[in-house]
Scaffold this motif. Structure first.
Motif, PDB file in Angstrom:
ATOM      1  N   UNK A 188      64.542  56.291  39.834  1.00 11.81           N
ATOM      2  CA  UNK A 188      64.392  55.097  40.675  1.00 11.81           C
ATOM      3  C   UNK A 188      63.369  55.319  41.792  1.00 11.81           C
ATOM      4  N   UNK A 189      62.852  56.571  41.879  1.00 10.39           N
ATOM      5  CA  UNK A 189      61.817  56.856  42.873  1.00 10.39           C
ATOM      6  C   UNK A 189      62.337  57.289  44.227  1.00 10.39           C
ATOM      7  N   UNK A 190      63.620  57.669  44.317  1.00  9.32           N
ATOM      8  CA  UNK A 190      64.192  58.071  45.609  1.00  9.32           C
ATOM      9  C   UNK A 190      63.787  59.504  45.957  1.00  9.32           C
ATOM     10  N   UNK A 191      63.623  59.758  47.244  1.00  8.16           N
ATOM     11  CA  UNK A 191      63.351  61.117  47.716  1.00  8.16           C
ATOM     12  C   UNK A 191      64.665  61.892  47.794  1.00  8.16           C
ATOM     13  N   UNK A 192      64.563  63.222  47.994  1.00 12.34           N
ATOM     14  CA  UNK A 192      65.780  64.026  48.139  1.00 12.34           C
ATOM     15  C   UNK A 192      66.631  63.527  49.301  1.00 12.34           C
TER      16      UNK A 192
END
Length: 211
Positions: A163-167
């Motif tokens: 979904x393109x989320x960062x850590x």
């Protein structure tokens, strides 16, 4: 008398079925149509004992009609009559509450016998097939081979990567420490044989169905 409704988008097929069934003497065709939408509205009103439903129609499927009709009146039995020997459709028919799933190549006498059995509350479904469906429900959807070594938590994180989320965003969403997420990402990359999270995102987009 066994009351039967016929759903098939070919008028010639419906005519042939009606003629064959009504010659039996104990079966009455109380309605018919070539449209899934029309059948969904008419069947509950007519309350047949058995609805013989074509598997595929221009505006839907007999399986959808079965599900919708039986949600309104579970006493109506459904028999899916189809040209397609398709495991997925068979599973869907069982889940929709159909009492039978038979191919159109069936002999007329066998179809008549099947309708009588379904009307009497019996099932034409192979018990082994029904057991496979129940096992599939218990286990949940089959995971792609590439993901079978991942833990549930790693699969969730992979979904978020897709979904393109960062850590940091994943950590906030899953109520985890950012360092914990980083460790999970490293672990899943190693298991998948990948070097970068962008590769994981591409793979996940291909393999994982979005919720």
């Amino acid at each position: 008398m066994i009351r039967v409704y016929l759903l098939d988008d070919h008028e010639v097929v419906r005519f042939g079925l009606r003629e064959m069934l009504e010659r039996e003497g104990d079966i009455e065709v109380v309605g018919e149509s070539g449209s899934a939408v029309d059948a969904t509205h008419r069947i509950p009103a007519l309350r047949p004992d058995v609805a013989v439903l074509d598997g595929r129609l221009p505006d839907g499927s007999g399986i959808d009609v079965c599900r919708d009709v039986r949600s309104v009146d579970p006493s109506i039995k459904a028999l899916i009559l189809t040209s397609y020997d398709d495991d997925e459709a068979l599973f869907a028919a069982i889940m929709a509450g159909a009492s039978g799933y038979v191919l159109k190549q069936i002999h007329g006498t066998d179809l008549v016998d099947g309708i009588r059995r379904v009307a009497a509350g019996q099932s034409l479904l192979d018990p082994a097939v029904t057991a496979r469906v129940l096992e599939r429900i218990r286990k949940g959807p089959e995971q792609p081979d590439e993901l079978k070594n991942l833990t549930d938590q790693e699969r969730k994180i992979l979904q978020h990567i897709a979904e393109g989320l960062t850590n940091r965003e994943i950590a906030e969403r899953m109520f985890l420490a950012e360092k914990t997420v980083k460790n999970y990402v490293s672990s899943l990359l190693a298991k998948l044989g990948l070097e970068r999270r962008t590769q994981a995102a591409v793979l996940a987009s291909r393999l994982l169905k979005k919720p």
